[in-house]
Scaffold this active site. Structure first.
Site, PDB file in Angstrom:
ATOM      1  N   GLU A 118      -9.887  -2.056   4.809  1.00  0.00           N
ATOM      2  CA  GLU A 118     -10.590  -1.762   6.045  1.00  0.00           C
ATOM      3  C   GLU A 118     -11.823  -2.660   6.199  1.00  0.00           C
ATOM      4  O   GLU A 118     -12.271  -3.280   5.215  1.00  0.00           O
ATOM      5  CB  GLU A 118     -11.004  -0.282   6.043  1.00  0.00           C
ATOM      6  CG  GLU A 118      -9.830   0.693   5.959  1.00  0.00           C
ATOM      7  CD  GLU A 118      -9.038   0.838   7.277  1.00  0.00           C
ATOM      8  OE1 GLU A 118      -8.893  -0.153   8.025  1.00  0.00           O
ATOM      9  OE2 GLU A 118      -8.564   1.958   7.544  1.00  0.00           O
ATOM     10  N   ASN A 176      -8.046  -3.038  13.888  1.00  0.00           N
ATOM     11  CA  ASN A 176      -9.423  -3.307  13.449  1.00  0.00           C
ATOM     12  C   ASN A 176      -9.505  -4.518  12.521  1.00  0.00           C
ATOM     13  O   ASN A 176     -10.524  -4.746  11.883  1.00  0.00           O
ATOM     14  CB  ASN A 176     -10.018  -2.070  12.773  1.00  0.00           C
ATOM     15  CG  ASN A 176      -9.280  -1.686  11.482  1.00  0.00           C
ATOM     16  OD1 ASN A 176      -8.338  -2.371  11.092  1.00  0.00           O
ATOM     17  ND2 ASN A 176      -9.696  -0.615  10.850  1.00  0.00           N
ATOM     18  N   HIS A 233      -7.634  -5.043   9.799  1.00  0.00           N
ATOM     19  CA  HIS A 233      -7.317  -4.840   8.376  1.00  0.00           C
ATOM     20  C   HIS A 233      -6.014  -5.536   7.996  1.00  0.00           C
ATOM     21  O   HIS A 233      -5.139  -5.755   8.833  1.00  0.00           O
ATOM     22  CB  HIS A 233      -7.316  -3.342   8.001  1.00  0.00           C
ATOM     23  CG  HIS A 233      -6.167  -2.530   8.496  1.00  0.00           C
ATOM     24  ND1 HIS A 233      -6.275  -1.180   8.775  1.00  0.00           N
ATOM     25  CD2 HIS A 233      -4.857  -2.833   8.749  1.00  0.00           C
ATOM     26  CE1 HIS A 233      -5.106  -0.708   9.157  1.00  0.00           C
ATOM     27  NE2 HIS A 233      -4.230  -1.691   9.152  1.00  0.00           N
ATOM     28  N   ASP A 253       0.810  -1.222   0.000  1.00  0.00           N
ATOM     29  CA  ASP A 253       0.000   0.000   0.000  1.00  0.00           C
ATOM     30  C   ASP A 253       0.845   1.275   0.000  1.00  0.00           C
ATOM     31  O   ASP A 253       2.064   1.227   0.212  1.00  0.00           O
ATOM     32  CB  ASP A 253      -0.975  -0.007   1.187  1.00  0.00           C
ATOM     33  CG  ASP A 253      -0.374  -0.580   2.468  1.00  0.00           C
ATOM     34  OD1 ASP A 253       0.871  -0.569   2.593  1.00  0.00           O
ATOM     35  OD2 ASP A 253      -1.128  -1.035   3.331  1.00  0.00           O
TER      36      ASP A 253
HETATM   37  C1  F6R Z   1       1.121  -1.492   6.133  1.00  0.00           C
HETATM   38  C2  F6R Z   1      -0.065  -2.339   6.210  1.00  0.00           C
HETATM   39  C3  F6R Z   1      -0.932  -2.343   7.423  1.00  0.00           C
HETATM   40  C4  F6R Z   1      -0.149  -2.571   8.719  1.00  0.00           C
HETATM   41  C5  F6R Z   1      -1.079  -2.509   9.925  1.00  0.00           C
HETATM   42  C6  F6R Z   1      -0.333  -2.671  11.227  1.00  0.00           C
HETATM   43  O1  F6R Z   1       1.778  -1.670   4.897  1.00  0.00           O
HETATM   44  O2  F6R Z   1      -0.325  -3.008   5.281  1.00  0.00           O
HETATM   45  O3  F6R Z   1      -1.908  -3.348   7.288  1.00  0.00           O
HETATM   46  O4  F6R Z   1       0.492  -3.816   8.653  1.00  0.00           O
HETATM   47  O5  F6R Z   1      -1.746  -1.286   9.932  1.00  0.00           O
HETATM   48  O6  F6R Z   1       0.494  -1.564  11.413  1.00  0.00           O
HETATM   49  P1  F6R Z   1       1.600  -1.554  12.579  1.00  0.00           P
HETATM   50  O7  F6R Z   1       2.594  -2.585  12.202  1.00  0.00           O
HETATM   51  O8  F6R Z   1       2.191  -0.160  12.527  1.00  0.00           O
HETATM   52  O9  F6R Z   1       0.893  -1.873  13.841  1.00  0.00           O
END
Ligand code: F6R
Length: 251
Positions: free
Chosen positions: A143, A136, A138, A67
């Site tokens: 989302e 959440n 994701h 992403d």
């Molecule tokens: C980032 C991504 C997100 C993160 C998720 C957890 O490229 O794809 O799904 O893996 O938001 O983020 P952290 O690791 O910062 O808790």
């Protein structure tokens, strides 16, 4: 899904990095899917350490990031492109043209999503995808409510994700509200997936992933449809979920 329960963040990072290195070393052409955020930082540090001490080559590797924020360029420190350059790409021998991140600055974002998805497919898809998980539930920036059939698309980030990621933006910088992300179907097409989770904040999401109903309201539950998912998570992240399960590899 295979569950590898580890003690802490450091062990999670070492176990995942060792696996990535072994697959890269045993292949002559390899496509690695990458995540950003706090969770994989330790893995990237381990990969760099391994590169420096064991000279594992990335010359035959191409990478595809999950992403990118809309409106941030690789020159913006908070962009995921800058994150990857800083935390991994600059420190290993991967040719820049073999690293792929969605373009959050594209004039036509819908076209950029189609281009990214096609680019990925034309290069044979992802062999091994590294994932984190949002509080959440994701994966990527898919989302809650995202279709399991989704391909690379534009998303409006939820208040929960904006709040969780606000820590990565200095007060002077406006936090983007939208992002481009590989879709759930794109992620599920990867041949193999490693999902990382560390810390108490991931307990609820991990419990839903492992014990809740499979539902688009918890995007990570789509991973149950995939035959080759390994979860590498620490005890804090797994505390709630493992209280109810026995099928894990307790190290
Ligand atoms: C980032 C991504 C997100 C993160 C998720 C957890 O490229 O794809 O799904 O893996 O938001 O983020 P952290 O690791 O910062 O808790």
């Amino acid at each position: 899904m295979k569950i590898v329960a580890v003690a802490d963040y450091e062990e999670m990072s070492k176990v995942a990095a060792a696996y990535i290195v072994s697959t890269i070393r045993s292949s002559s052409s390899f496509s690695l899917g990458l995540a950003t955020g706090g969770t994989p930082l330790g893995v990237y540090q381990q990969l760099i350490k391994n590169y420096q001490t064991q000279q594992t080559s990335y010359a035959h590797v191409q990478t595809f990031n999950l992403d990118e924020y809309v409106g941030l360029s690789p020159q913006d420190d908070e962009s995921y492109h800058a994150y990857m350059n800083h935390h991994l790409f600059q420190a290993i021998n991967i040719p820049p043209e073999q690293t792929h991140v969605p373009n959050g600055m594209a004039v036509n974002l819908e076209e950029e999503c189609v281009r990214y998805e096609n680019h990925l497919q034309e290069r044979g898809g992802v062999d091994l995808q590294l994932l984190g998980i949002g509080q959440n539930g994701h994966i990527g920036f898919n989302e809650p409510g995202t279709s399991f059939a989704s391909r690379t698309h534009v998303v409006k980030l939820t208040p929960s994700t904006l709040a969780a990621n606000a820590r990565y933006f200095p007060p002077s910088k406006k936090q983007p509200t939208h992002a481009l992300t590989m879709g759930i179907a794109t992620i599920l097409q990867s041949k193999e997936i490693i999902l990382l989770a560390s810390g108490e904040k991931k307990q609820q999401a991990m419990n839903q992933l492992l014990n809740g109903h499979m539902s688009e309201s918890v995007p990570a539950t789509a991973l149950r449809m995939h035959g080759a998912v390994t979860i590498v998570a620490d005890r804090k992240a797994l505390q709630l979920a493992l209280a109810q399960r026995e099928d894990y590899d307790d190290r």
